[in-house]
Enzyme design. Structure first.
Site, short mmCIF file in Angstrom:
data_model
loop_
_atom_site.label_atom_id
_atom_site.label_comp_id
_atom_site.label_asym_id
_atom_site.label_seq_id
_atom_site.Cartn_x
_atom_site.Cartn_y
_atom_site.Cartn_z
N ARG A 1 6.48 -9.30 -10.82
CA ARG A 1 7.32 -8.28 -10.18
C ARG A 1 8.79 -8.65 -10.32
NH1 ARG A 1 4.77 -7.32 -4.18
NH2 ARG A 1 6.99 -7.42 -3.68
N ARG B 1 3.35 -15.43 -8.30
CA ARG B 1 2.59 -14.17 -8.15
C ARG B 1 2.65 -13.33 -9.43
NH1 ARG B 1 3.38 -10.47 -3.06
NH2 ARG B 1 5.57 -10.58 -3.66
N LYS C 1 -0.49 -10.93 2.74
CA LYS C 1 -0.84 -9.66 3.40
C LYS C 1 -1.62 -8.74 2.45
CE LYS C 1 3.50 -8.75 4.22
NZ LYS C 1 4.15 -9.95 3.64
N ARG D 1 9.12 -3.63 9.42
CA ARG D 1 9.82 -4.82 8.96
C ARG D 1 11.16 -4.97 9.67
NH1 ARG D 1 7.37 -5.06 3.46
NH2 ARG D 1 7.91 -7.02 2.49
N ARG E 1 15.00 -12.38 -0.35
CA ARG E 1 13.97 -11.78 0.52
C ARG E 1 13.65 -12.69 1.70
NH1 ARG E 1 9.62 -11.00 -3.68
NH2 ARG E 1 8.26 -10.14 -2.09
#
Ligand code: ADP
Ligand code: AMP
Length: 213
Positions: free
Chosen positions: A159, A126, A13, A87, A170
Site C-alpha cells: 500500500r 504488509r 484489525k 478514529r 500515521r
C-alpha cells in the site's frame, strides 16, 4: 452481534475482522477498504480521500461520517463489525448519534493492543491483494507464489501508505487523534482491551473469549 474493533494502524484489525466475519457472518465495515474501493473506482469521494491517505493523514471527519452513515443506514438487520471507525472523538460522538438514529446498539468495543516496534514491523512488511484485499506479510505470511494472491490470483502489492514516511506519520496521527477515542470508551467502561501480540490464531482466540464474556 455488533462490534467495534479499534487499535493502532497495523494492530491486526483487518486480519482479525476477516476471521470474525468468516466465523460469525456479520458485515465487515472497514472505512479504509471503503476509501480504497472509492479510489479504485476514481469516484469524487475516492479522489478526495486519496489526498489524505497517501500521506498517512486522516480523511476529514465530515467525509468519513457521511460515508459510514450511508452504510449503516443500508444494514438490514445484519450484525456488523466496524473496523477503523471511529478514529477521532468527533467521529465517536457522531457514531453515538447515528446508532441512536437507526435504533442500533454496540455489543462489544474491543481494542487490540500492540507495541509500537511491532506495529512498524507489521506495517512495513504488509502486502495486500489489489483484487480482493486479502492481507499478507512479506516475512510472516507471504502468498504461496510471490506477488500473486492465494485467494483470487490478482497482484499482491505494498500500500502507498505503508511506505516509511507515511507509516511514521500515521503513528503520530494515531497518538494525537485516535488514542483519545480509547479514553472515550474507557470512561464509559465499555472497552475490552485484547492483547494483539503473538500468532494470529492466538489473538483470534482472545477475541473470541472476549466476545463470549
Ligand atoms: P490493521 O487492519 O489493524 O491495520 P492488518 O490486519 O492489515 O492491520 O495487519 C497488519 C500487518 O500485520 C499485515 O501484514 C498482517 O499480515 C500482519 N499481522 C496481523 N496480525 C498479526 C499477528 N498477530 N502477528 C504478526 N503479524 C500480524
Ligand atoms: P486503514 O485501512 O484502516 O489503515 O485506513 C487507511 C487510511 O484511510 C487511513 O490512514 C486514513 O487516511 C483513512 N481512514 C480510514 N478510516 C478513517 C477514519 N475513520 N477517519 C479518517 N480517515 C480514515
Amino acid at each position: 452481534m455488533n462490534i467495534l474493533l479499534f487499535g493502532p494502524p497495523g494492530a491486526g484489525k483487518g486480519t482479525q475482522s476477516a476471521m470474525l466475519v468468516e466465523k460469525m457472518g456479520m458485515k465487515h465495515i472497514s472505512t479504509g477498504d471503503l476509501f480504497r474501493s472509492a479510489i479504485k473506482g476514481q469516484t469524487a469521494l475516492g479522489l478526495e480521500a486519496q489526498k489524505f491517505m497517501d500521506k498517512g493523514d486522516l480523511v476529514p471527519d465530515s467525509v468519513v461520517i457521511g460515508m459510514v452513515d450511508e452504510v449503516v443506514q443500508g444494514l438490514s438487520g445484519q450484525g456488523f463489525i466496524l473496523d477503523g471507525f471511529p478514529r477521532t472523538v468527533p467521529q465517536a460522538e457522531a457514531l453515538d448519534r447515528m446508532l441512536e438514529k437507526y435504533s442500533l446498539g454496540v455489543d462489544r468495543a474491543m481494542f487490540l493492543e500492540v507495541p509500537e516496534e511491532q506495529l512498524i514491523a507489521r506495517l512495513s512488511g504488509r502486502r495486500v491483494c489489489k483484487g480482493c484485499g486479502a492481507v499478507y506479510h512479506a516475512v510472516s505470511h507471504p502468498p504461496k507464489v510471490d506477488g500473486v494472491c492465494d485467494s483470487c490470483g490478482a497482484e499482491v502489492i505494498q500500500r502507498p501508505d505503508d511506505q516509511e514516511d507515511a507509516v511514521r506519520n500515521r503513528l503520530i496521527v494515531y497518538k494525537k487523534s485516535t488514542e483519545p477515542v480509547k479514553a472515550f470508551y474507557q470512561q464509559r467502561n465499555s472497552l475490552v482491551e485484547v492483547d494483539g501480540t503473538g500468532a494470529v490464531g492466538n489473538v483470534f482466540g482472545r477475541l473470541e473469549a472476549a466476545l463470549a464474556q
